[in-house]
Structure formats: C-alpha cells, structure tokens
Design a protein around this motif. Structure first.
Motif, mmCIF file in Angstrom:
data_model
loop_
_atom_site.group_PDB
_atom_site.id
_atom_site.type_symbol
_atom_site.label_atom_id
_atom_site.label_comp_id
_atom_site.label_asym_id
_atom_site.label_seq_id
_atom_site.Cartn_x
_atom_site.Cartn_y
_atom_site.Cartn_z
ATOM 1 N N TYR A 131 0.848 -1.390 0.036
ATOM 2 C CA TYR A 131 0.334 0.246 0.089
ATOM 3 C C TYR A 131 1.085 0.586 0.155
ATOM 4 C CZ TYR A 131 -4.803 -0.833 0.483
ATOM 5 O OH TYR A 131 -6.135 -2.066 0.077
ATOM 6 N N ASP A 132 2.004 1.202 0.323
ATOM 7 C CA ASP A 132 2.322 2.048 0.906
ATOM 8 C C ASP A 132 3.854 2.941 -0.418
ATOM 9 O OD1 ASP A 132 2.477 3.167 3.409
ATOM 10 O OD2 ASP A 132 3.736 1.579 4.534
ATOM 11 N N LEU A 133 3.635 1.384 -1.103
ATOM 12 C CA LEU A 133 4.072 1.668 -2.699
ATOM 13 C C LEU A 133 3.318 2.108 -4.048
ATOM 14 C CD1 LEU A 133 6.592 1.008 -4.623
ATOM 15 C CD2 LEU A 133 5.910 -1.388 -5.667
ATOM 16 N N LEU A 134 2.338 1.786 -3.355
ATOM 17 C CA LEU A 134 0.191 2.075 -4.298
ATOM 18 C C LEU A 134 0.868 3.649 -3.979
ATOM 19 C CD1 LEU A 134 -1.038 0.835 -6.210
ATOM 20 C CD2 LEU A 134 -2.315 0.831 -4.183
ATOM 21 N N ARG A 135 0.977 4.357 -2.913
ATOM 22 C CA ARG A 135 0.639 5.607 -2.470
ATOM 23 C C ARG A 135 1.778 6.649 -2.821
ATOM 24 N NH1 ARG A 135 -1.715 3.942 3.518
ATOM 25 N NH2 ARG A 135 -0.456 3.053 3.454
ATOM 26 N N LEU A 159 -5.686 16.518 -1.839
ATOM 27 C CA LEU A 159 -5.686 14.596 -1.383
ATOM 28 C C LEU A 159 -4.515 14.265 -0.808
ATOM 29 C CD1 LEU A 159 -5.321 12.787 -4.081
ATOM 30 C CD2 LEU A 159 -3.314 13.539 -5.492
ATOM 31 N N LEU A 160 -4.856 13.826 0.065
ATOM 32 C CA LEU A 160 -4.405 13.832 1.078
ATOM 33 C C LEU A 160 -3.075 11.750 1.647
ATOM 34 C CD1 LEU A 160 -2.851 13.653 4.037
ATOM 35 C CD2 LEU A 160 -5.922 13.016 4.989
ATOM 36 N N ILE A 161 -1.821 12.252 0.982
ATOM 37 C CA ILE A 161 -1.180 10.447 0.570
ATOM 38 C C ILE A 161 -0.301 10.693 2.281
ATOM 39 C CG2 ILE A 161 -0.540 9.481 -0.578
ATOM 40 C CD1 ILE A 161 -0.839 11.701 -2.498
ATOM 41 N N PRO A 162 -0.936 9.440 3.171
ATOM 42 C CA PRO A 162 -0.393 8.849 4.393
ATOM 43 C C PRO A 162 0.306 8.255 3.900
ATOM 44 C CG PRO A 162 -1.983 8.238 4.383
ATOM 45 C CD PRO A 162 -2.273 9.039 3.075
ATOM 46 N N ILE A 163 2.001 7.842 4.021
ATOM 47 C CA ILE A 163 2.723 7.291 3.981
ATOM 48 C C ILE A 163 4.335 7.001 4.380
ATOM 49 C CG2 ILE A 163 4.589 6.577 1.550
ATOM 50 C CD1 ILE A 163 4.093 8.494 -0.007
ATOM 51 N N ALA A 164 3.665 5.644 4.840
ATOM 52 C CA ALA A 164 5.302 4.863 5.866
ATOM 53 C C ALA A 164 6.664 5.495 5.121
ATOM 54 C CB ALA A 164 4.914 3.604 6.380
ATOM 55 N N VAL A 165 7.387 5.381 5.901
ATOM 56 C CA VAL A 165 8.674 5.891 5.122
ATOM 57 C C VAL A 165 9.633 4.571 5.658
ATOM 58 C CG1 VAL A 165 8.660 8.326 5.204
ATOM 59 C CG2 VAL A 165 9.723 7.238 7.157
ATOM 60 N N ASP A 166 9.708 4.238 6.163
ATOM 61 C CA ASP A 166 10.163 3.033 7.301
ATOM 62 C C ASP A 166 10.189 1.611 6.015
ATOM 63 O OD1 ASP A 166 8.585 3.105 8.462
ATOM 64 O OD2 ASP A 166 9.268 2.066 10.227
ATOM 65 N N ASN A 173 11.251 0.663 3.408
ATOM 66 C CA ASN A 173 12.342 0.766 1.813
ATOM 67 C C ASN A 173 11.699 0.319 0.548
ATOM 68 O OD1 ASN A 173 14.126 -0.030 3.601
ATOM 69 N ND2 ASN A 173 13.869 -2.530 3.849
ATOM 70 N N ILE A 174 11.313 1.475 0.441
ATOM 71 C CA ILE A 174 10.246 1.297 -1.242
ATOM 72 C C ILE A 174 11.752 2.953 -1.874
ATOM 73 C CG2 ILE A 174 8.265 2.649 -2.161
ATOM 74 C CD1 ILE A 174 7.392 1.770 -0.026
ATOM 75 N N ILE A 204 11.596 11.477 -0.819
ATOM 76 C CA ILE A 204 11.896 12.339 0.466
ATOM 77 C C ILE A 204 13.522 13.034 0.737
ATOM 78 C CG2 ILE A 204 12.734 12.130 2.768
ATOM 79 C CD1 ILE A 204 10.706 9.190 2.620
ATOM 80 N N GLY A 205 13.975 12.535 -0.544
ATOM 81 C CA GLY A 205 15.878 13.256 -0.179
ATOM 82 C C GLY A 205 15.491 14.682 -0.951
#
Lengths: 218, 409
Positions: A106-110, A168-175, A177-178, A185-186
């Motif tokens: 899901y994090d990849l999808l987001r 457009l609210l997009i929550p993404i977990a950063v840890d 390994n995507i 982010i960088g």
C-alpha cells in the motif's frame, strides 16, 4: 503414584491442545484479515492503473484535467480508507507478518499516487488541487513519536474533512524500504519524521492547527 | 517472528493454562475422595500447642475451643507464653486453674518457631496439634485428621482454614481467598504436593518433628518450612477437607499487607533453603519448588506486563491529549477506537473465564459443605481487583527480602 504422574502429562497435553487451537485460530483470523485487505489492494491497483490510463488520455486531449483530478482524489480517498482499516488490523496482528507486507504494498501504491499527482499538476497547470503528503514511521517504538503521529493523523483528517476534494491526502510510511519514496524524500530534503509536506513546498515537523495548514493550501 | 512481549505473554498464558488444566483434571479424577477421611486404626494421643504473644483478646476462646474437641485421646492443651507484655499469661494461668488439661509454659520472647520447639519438648502426645492463638479449630477437626496417620509415612495433616469474622469488605475478600486456597490445597493433596500446613490448625507426628529438629527459628513462615522439611525427609503431608479451623484475618489493609509480606518473605527463605533440590528429591523438587517459584514469577510477570502496557498507554494518551489541545484538534477521534480483537485478547479471555470458573467452582464446593454463600459481586471483585494486590506484595516483599529489611513482628 503412577496415576499422579499421569495427570501431569495429561494436563500438559490438554494445555498444548487448547494452546494450539488458540494459535491456529489466531493465525487463521489474521490470515482472513490479510486476505480481505489483499482483495481491496488488487481493487485499488486497478484504480491506480485507471488513473494512469486517464493520464495518457489527457495527453491525447480525450479527457479534461478536472476528470483526472476527480479520479485521483477518489482513488486517494479509497486507499486512505483502506489504510485506516489496515492499521487497525496491523495493530492487532500478533502472530504473523502478512499484514506488514500488505502495508508495504500500500505504501508503494501511495508513493505511485504521489508521483502521479506531481505529474498531473505538471500537465494541468492552473488546476486547483493540493497534495498533502504525510510521511510517518511505521515501526515507531518511541511513545513521543507514536503520540506525535496520532495527533498529526487527527489534524490531517480534519483538514481533509474541511477541504474535501480540494485536498489529495496521501499518508505514506517511510521505513518500508521503498527506493522511489526515499528518492522523493531526499529531493525535498526531509530529514526527520513524522513530517507533512504540502504541495511539495512547505514541510512541517511540529504540529499545526488544521486552520494553519489550510492557510498553506491553494 | 512475534515480538518479545507477545512471546512472554504466550508463555505466561501457557503456564497459567497448564496449572488450571492440572487442577481441573486432578479434581475430575479424585472428586469422590474430596470429602473422605480414613478411620483411625490406632488410638493416638494428642497434645495441642498454642504459642501466644500478646494474645489477650483471643487466647481464652482459642483454648476453650481446643478443649471442646470431640477427640477422646486429647491429652493436654499447652499454652506457650512467648514473653507477652499484656495479660496473656494471666489469662492462661486462670485457664490452667479452671481446666485440668491446660498447661502453661512461660518463656522469654523468642518467636513462634522457638516457642513451638519449647512446647514439643514438654508435649506427651504421639501427635502434636499446632493452633495459632487467634484460631479456632472446630470440634471434629482433630478426629477427622487423625486417621491419615494410619499410614506410617504421613508426617503432617492440615485442614481447611477459613476466615472467622467477615465483618468488613477486606475480610470478605480474604474469606473467598481462604476458601479457594483450601480447595486448591486439597487438590495438591492428591498430587502429594501440599506445600504448607498453616498455623491456624495442623497436626504433626511428634516423632517426625523431633527427627527433623522441629521448627526452623530463622524462617518467617515456619509452617511452610516444616512442611518442606518433612517432605524432604520422605514424609507425606495430607489434608482433611471435612474439618475446619477459623482464624481472625487482618481487618485493615495495613495489617493485611504486613502479614502478606511476612508470608512471602518466609516463602523466599524456604525456596533459598531448598533450592538445591530443584528437579530432584521427588515431589518437593519436581513440583512443589517449581510450582511455588513459578507462581511467584507469574505474579511478578503478570503485574509487569500489565504495568508496562498500562503505563505506555497512559503516557501515550497524556502526550496525545496535550498535543491535541495545543493543536486545537479532537482529543479522541472515532478512528482511534479499535475494536478488532487480537489472538492475545482471545487467549486472555479464555484464561480469565477459566480462572473465574475455578474460583466459582471452588467456592461452590466448599460453600455447599459449610452452608455458606458468597456474594456474586464480591467474587467478581476478588477475581478482578483483589487478586491484583498479590503481585504488588510479591514485589515489595522481594525488595525487602533482598535488602534484609524485615522482621517477624
């Protein structure tokens, strides 16, 4: 005495039996939850491809930016709702890690949705659409981080509720390994989490009121 | 791989379920013998020892209750005045004047174990009944216990210890607790694993007591130590479930806490004394020591897990609320409420229901026999709240024990 020794073993076998039944039921329950989410995930995947297709159609002038915006927002809302459900199950998943892998997908999808939204804003200059990307830590151990994230979650939900399709609210977990996410982010020089990035310009680490956040929207 | 806390929780649940299964199966296999007692084959003479330190309020009734015993060969009731500063000695001497079987020994204060050892030297009976000065054995107690000594290997017999005055809530809680303990102890009897012959009423073979050197003066719970010592030396310990002795339980939390600290410290002293017999020496090493130690560890871990989870949750709520107020957002959102149970919730629920069933079953079994009833809500309070005090006592007593900050009185 022999009879007495038997009862210790009998109790052991009864306990093992109860325990195994409990564990098997637990794994089964967690598997059902994962299966339900996997079905929702495939459905969301189809929606993502659909918005990709719409992106292509706009290049050929077959559709309008408004249609594409609406499709992206609907898709974002859909996976936002699914993400909430995922987190509820995730919190209660104790025996297996299957939910964790669904979370990563899901994090990849987001992340793809975020990239798509950046792309859409480039294609439809002047279109009124705000991206609010909420970058948080999935495996947060520190209580401060957990409470920080819980409050950010509430603030951003309020913003979404007030702004509706304007955000457009997009929550993404950063840890998780995507790699593509790490690159994004960088690029935006975000170094600590949780962080909220508005329209790829303004980054917030400390809590703001929903009204203050709204002030940064187009 | 599940996280460490989940693994600890699973181990905790497994061990607790094991003991519940063990007790349930033991009951199922021995239910017809719960209330049976052997008929005495020999006419044992019995001496009753009542050690007393400042017991002016209860000593008279205790002695008179002991004298009412229906056991025909009751030789003597010996009151050992342990240097009391109140009128215990005066009352004891009055009783000696009134009843020919009453004898009084007077000595300087040296503790309960030493007083008992002093009494044993003077006692003439084949069997020694030890009765605390604030306890009241019923008239059938001794006669229902003597038959167990038909077996030469039996060194001690205990009975049900129940609470005497249930006049406040704390005592009502202890009354429930004593009944559950009595039921559990009878089940342990079927496993040759009774680990204590409590002070309010226990019957010992005098020869066995002499052989093991009497009661341990250094131990805070001489009744636990003497039981382990007897088992260690090859004696069996039995329980008569048809008789009872009532005892005055602490009426304030402070007194209760002090008593429990003493019991636990005595338990630690005994574990340390016999630690080399872990998984050796029959039931003492294979069951009593591990059972006793595991129940302490379970208590500490149970509280530890509960405290850890609750403190994290409270801190999280506090920090979230503080930040939510500062950010002018909702303190609690609907999305924060998670009603999805985890497998650990299910196992916890199973354990709780089985534990509750055990408590109700134990109470039903005893109450049916003595014609009493316990209030449903008191039992629920006992199972949910009162029982949580035990781990606190374990931890405090462990601290006191490790720092040496304890004394008998």
């Amino acid at each position: 005495m022999e009879n007495k020794k038997h009862v210790f073993w009998q109790a052991f076998f009864v306990t093992v039996l109860i325990f195994l039944v409990g564990l098997v039921l637990g794994v089964y329950l967690e598997q059902i939850r994962t299966d339900n989410l996997s079905i929702a995930f495939y459905d969301s995947e189809v929606s993502l491809y659909d918005s990709f297709a719409l992106g292509k159609l706009i290049e050929w002038n077959f559709t309008s930016c408004e249609n594409l915006k609406e499709a992206s927002i609907n898709f974002a809302d859909k996976i936002y709702g699914e993400a909430r459900e995922l987190e509820r199950y995730d919190e209660k998943s104790k025996l297996t890690e299957s939910i964790k892998s669904v979370h990563r997908k899901y994090d990849l999808l987001r992340t793809i949705l975020w990239i798509n939204a950046i792309d859409l804003k480039g294609k439809c200059a002047g279109m009124k659409m705000n991206t609010v990307v909420y970058l948080y830590v999935y495996d947060a151990e520190k209580i401060e981080t957990k409470s920080n994230q819980a409050v950010w979650g509430r603030i951003l939900s309020e913003v979404k509720e007030k702004e509706g399709n304007n955000v457009l609210l997009i929550p993404i977990a950063v840890d998780q390994n995507i790699e593509s996410l790490d690159l994004l982010i960088g690029k935006h020089k975000i170094e600590k989490f949780p962080a909220v990035l508005i329209n790829e310009k303004d980054v917030f680490y400390e809590h703001r009121t929903s009204d203050e956040i709204q002030g940064y929207l187009n | 791989m599940p996280e460490t806390l989940t693994i600890i929780y699973l181990i905790y649940t497994f061990v607790a379920l094991y003991f519940l299964s063990l007790f349930a199966l033991t009951f199922a296999q021995n239910r017809k013998e719960i209330f049976s007692v052997p008929k005495p084959e020999k006419d044992y003479s019995v001496s009753v020892l009542i050690p007393a330190f400042n017991e002016e309020d209860s000593i008279r009734e205790t002695v008179e209750t002991a004298l009412k015993s229906d056991y025909k060969n009751l030789l003597e009731v010996i009151v050992i005045n342990d240097g009391s500063s109140d009128s215990t000695l005066k009352i004891a001497l009055e009783l000696r004047e009134k009843y020919s079987k009453v004898k009084v020994l007077n000595k300087q204060n040296s503790g309960k174990a030493d007083s008992l050892n002093h009494g044993i030297r003077y006692a003439k009976g084949d069997l020694i009944a030890v009765v605390d000065a604030d306890s009241y054995p019923d008239e059938h107690a001794i006669s229902s216990m003597v038959g167990f000594f038909n077996e030469e290997k039996v060194g001690a017999v205990t009975t049900r210890i129940l609470v005497r005055h249930k006049d406040n809530f704390l005592r009502k809680m202890q009354a429930i607790e004593y009944k559950v303990i009595a039921f559990t102890r009878k089940l342990l009897d079927f496993l040759d694993s009774i680990y204590v012959t409590p002070g309010p009423m226990a019957l010992y073979r005098k020869e066995a007591l002499i052989k093991i050197g009497g009661f341990d003066k250094k131990n805070m719970t001489e009744d636990i130590e003497v039981t382990w010592h007897l088992i260690h030396d090859g004696y069996d310990v039995r329980m008569s479930f048809i008789a009872k002795s009532t005892s005055i339980a602490p009426d304030t939390l402070k007194k209760w806490f002090k008593q429990r600290i003493r019991w636990n410290i005595g338990g630690y002293q005994t574990i340390l004394k016999y630690k080399k017999f872990f998984f050796r020496k029959g039931m003492l090493g294979y069951f009593i020591l591990p059972f006793f130690s595991v129940s302490l560890v379970l208590g500490i871990f149970g509280l530890g897990i509960l405290f850890y989870r609750m403190s994290r949750r409270l801190l999280l709520s506090y920090l979230s609320t503080k930040s939510s107020i500062a950010s002018q957002t909702a303190i609690l959102a609907l999305q924060d409420i998670n009603l999805n149970p985890s497998v650990l919730n299910f196992l916890g629920a199973v354990l709780f229901v089985l534990g509750l069933w055990f408590v109700f079953f134990a109470l039903k079994t005893i109450n049916k026999h003595i014609g009493e009833n316990d209030n449903f809500f008191s039992v629920i309070f006992y199972s949910l709240i009162y029982i949580l005090l035990r781990p606190i006592v374990i931890i405090v007593s462990l601290y006191k024990f490790s720092t040496g900050k304890y004394s008998w009185r």
